[in-house]
Every structure is written in C-alpha cells, then in structure tokens.
Design an enzyme around this catalytic site. Structure first.
Site, PDB file in Angstrom:
ATOM      1  CB  CYS A 141      57.046 -11.284  38.206  1.00 11.73           C
ATOM      2  SG  CYS A 141      55.083 -11.148  37.878  1.00 11.73           S
ATOM      3  CB  CYS A 144      56.452  -9.542  34.979  1.00 12.29           C
ATOM      4  SG  CYS A 144      55.033  -9.076  36.502  1.00 12.29           S
ATOM      5  CG  ASP A 145      58.735 -11.602  33.380  1.00 15.68           C
ATOM      6  OD1 ASP A 145      59.082 -10.811  32.802  1.00 15.68           O
ATOM      7  OD2 ASP A 145      59.479 -11.280  34.400  1.00 15.68           O
TER       8      ASP A 145
END
Length: 320
Positions: A141, A144-145
């Site tokens: 993701c 997300c990261d």
C-alpha cells in the site's frame, strides 16, 4: 456437540479495523457481540510498523499498538473476543433465520446476525525474505507507507492499474520510482500509462522479475533478471511495493454468499447487506478499491448499524 446453547444476536468474524469497529458499535447497541480474531489477530495493520494516515494520531501510531487499542476499546464495552478461526458456516436463507458458525467439525455457535470482516491478503512473489520484510521496507500500500520513503528510491511490482496508480503517487514524493513488469507491456488503462510516461523520475523495467531481496534486518535492495536480454541487475531501494493483486479471505463463504469474479463479497450499494438476510460484510473483504484502515473502520460501523436495524425489523415481524 453444541459449543454454546444461547442464540446470539451478533457474531463478528475478523479482527482488523472493520471487525473491531463493528464490535464497538454492536456492543454499545446491546447486541453482546462475540468476535473471532482468526489466524492474524489485528489483520494486515499488524505488519505495518507505523501508520501515519489514521485520523486522530497526529504523530502516527505503530500498527500493532493501534490494533491493540482497538481491541481494548471493544473489550471495554464487553465484546467477547475469542482467538480462534471460523472454519465453516451454515447460513440461513430466511429473514430472522439462525446462522451457524463452526470452530471445528462439531463445535459451533448460533446467531441471528453475522458480520464478516475477514479482510484480504496481498499476493506475494514467493521469494525469500518477502514476508519477513513486510513493514520493514516491503508493503502492499503506497498511500499507507509511501511517506516513509520520501526523497528515496523505491520500486513497484506490477503492470495493472493498481501498480501504475501506486507508482504515480510515489513519483510525487520519492526521488526515483522503478516499475518492474513481468511482461513487455502494461495492462493498465491508456490514460494511466500516458500519465506515467510523462514522469521524469519513473524508470520502467519490462520483461523483468525480482529474483532476490537484499537486506539483513530490513530491505536494502533487490536483484532483477531481465528475460529479454538475460541480464541480472541490482537496484538499491528503501521501499518495494507489491501491486500484483489482493486475495479476499472468503474461502469459507464460497457457494454461501454472492461473490464477484475476484472473490470479494457483493454488498448492496451504499450498505453492507450481503445476499443472505442477517449477514453483513465490512472492510477489505467487500472493498477491492480503497483498502484503507479508515474506510474499513467506517464500513464496520455501517455493518453494526445495519445489523441493529435488521434485528429490530425482525422483532417487529415476529410480533405480527
């Protein structure tokens, strides 16, 4: 052999943001939920070292800590949490019917309402250190990261829409983005391809496979083999993003609920209702698009509210 004779109002299968969110709302509505954590208590977030985009944690939060907090919040409202996996279900077709949830061949619980929050799992390449470094440089993701690799070099594996969307996002914050494609062409839409080709900091590697992950305690680089020129190449990167697809955890619901061609549970538009009365789905198991912790938590709330309304309607129906 019956595990428990009492018929429940709410059983929740899954313990990620969707599962715990639905548990909090169900418990506060006096549905006395029982939650089964499954084989990965806390879900995919437990493989993420830091979560920076979950509302309310302005300094970020460790993925495990976030899910432990969610668990404690659910327990605060007397959710019964059981660290076991559900292996089989028998779902009723009748409104107000009773569903059975099996923990083994003989042991089962019965409930009028069921919330499925079993999530999904990323597809892996199947090479050494891949799962070991999840959350330590490897991710599925970018939104997300990706922030943790700001102004660094990263790579995305895949040639579909998801891979190019991830690469496009990463190109805005990273110094260089490699797109590693097994075939000699993209499967993504033409519009996405054109957008990617305009980026100066994206390097596309067609006919390429990752053969080795480099690093001791965390990701430091990868080795790539080009099928066309038969050459090996080493690339030093801080982040590797897998964009070769996700698999919804719906194996026990095949032939029991309506699933789409990829195996995701089909829900009514704008709701969490499934094809069986009293069964609701929340989180990644019914969401192949967003797959974010915050959207999963939101649909968990929706599922509990939908179930509460369903049970109320069943009570009214029984009085008639």
């Amino acid at each position: 052999m019956l595990f428990k004779k009492k018929i429940q109002d709410c059983i929740i299968i899954g313990s990620g943001p969707a599962g715990y969110s639905s548990a909090v709302y169900a418990a506060r509505a006096d549905m006395n939920p029982i939650l089964f954590t499954g084989s990965q208590p806390g879900g995919q977030l437990t493989t993420t070292t830091s979560v920076d985009n979950y509302l309310g944690f302005y300094e970020g939060v460790n993925g495990n800590d976030l899910m432990n907090n969610c668990k404690k919040q659910a327990e605060r409202f007397n959710t019964k949490i059981i660290n076991q996996s559900v292996i089989h279900v028998i779902l009723s077709n009748k409104k107000g019917g009773i569903h059975r949830v099996f923990l083994d061949k003989k042991k089962y619980l019965e409930s009028r309402g069921l919330i499925v929050a079993t999530g999904s799992r990323p597809k892996f390449l199947g090479i050494n250190k891949e799962k070991k470094f999840m959350g330590l440089g490897i991710s599925s993701c970018a939104t997300c990261d990706g922030f943790f690799h700001k102004e660094k070099n990263v790579a995305v594996i895949g040639g579909g829409d998801t891979a190019l969307e991830e690469a496009n996002y990463l190109a805005k914050i990273c110094q260089k983005v490699y797109i590693i494609v097994r075939k000699g062409y993209f499967k993504a839409s033409k519009a996405l391809q054109e957008r990617i080709l305009k980026k100066n900091n994206i390097d596309i590697l067609f006919y390429s496979n990752v053969t080795e992950i480099i690093g001791y305690n965390f990701l430091e680089g990868i080795k790539i083999f080009n099928q066309k020129n038969k050459m090996n190449r080493t690339i030093l990167i801080s982040g590797l993003f897998l964009a070769i697809g996700h698999v919804p955890n719906t194996e026990i619901f095949k032939s029991k609920l309506d699933l789409d061609e990829r195996g995701y549970i089909i829900v009514q538009k704008g709701e969490t209702r499934t094809s069986k009365p009293g069964v609701f789905a929340a989180g990644d198991v019914q969401d192949p698009i967003y797959r974010q912790a915050i959207t999963s938590a939101g649909t968990g709330c929706m599922a509990a509210l939908d179930l509460e309304k369903y049970l109320s309607l069943c009570e009214e129906y029984e009085k008639i």
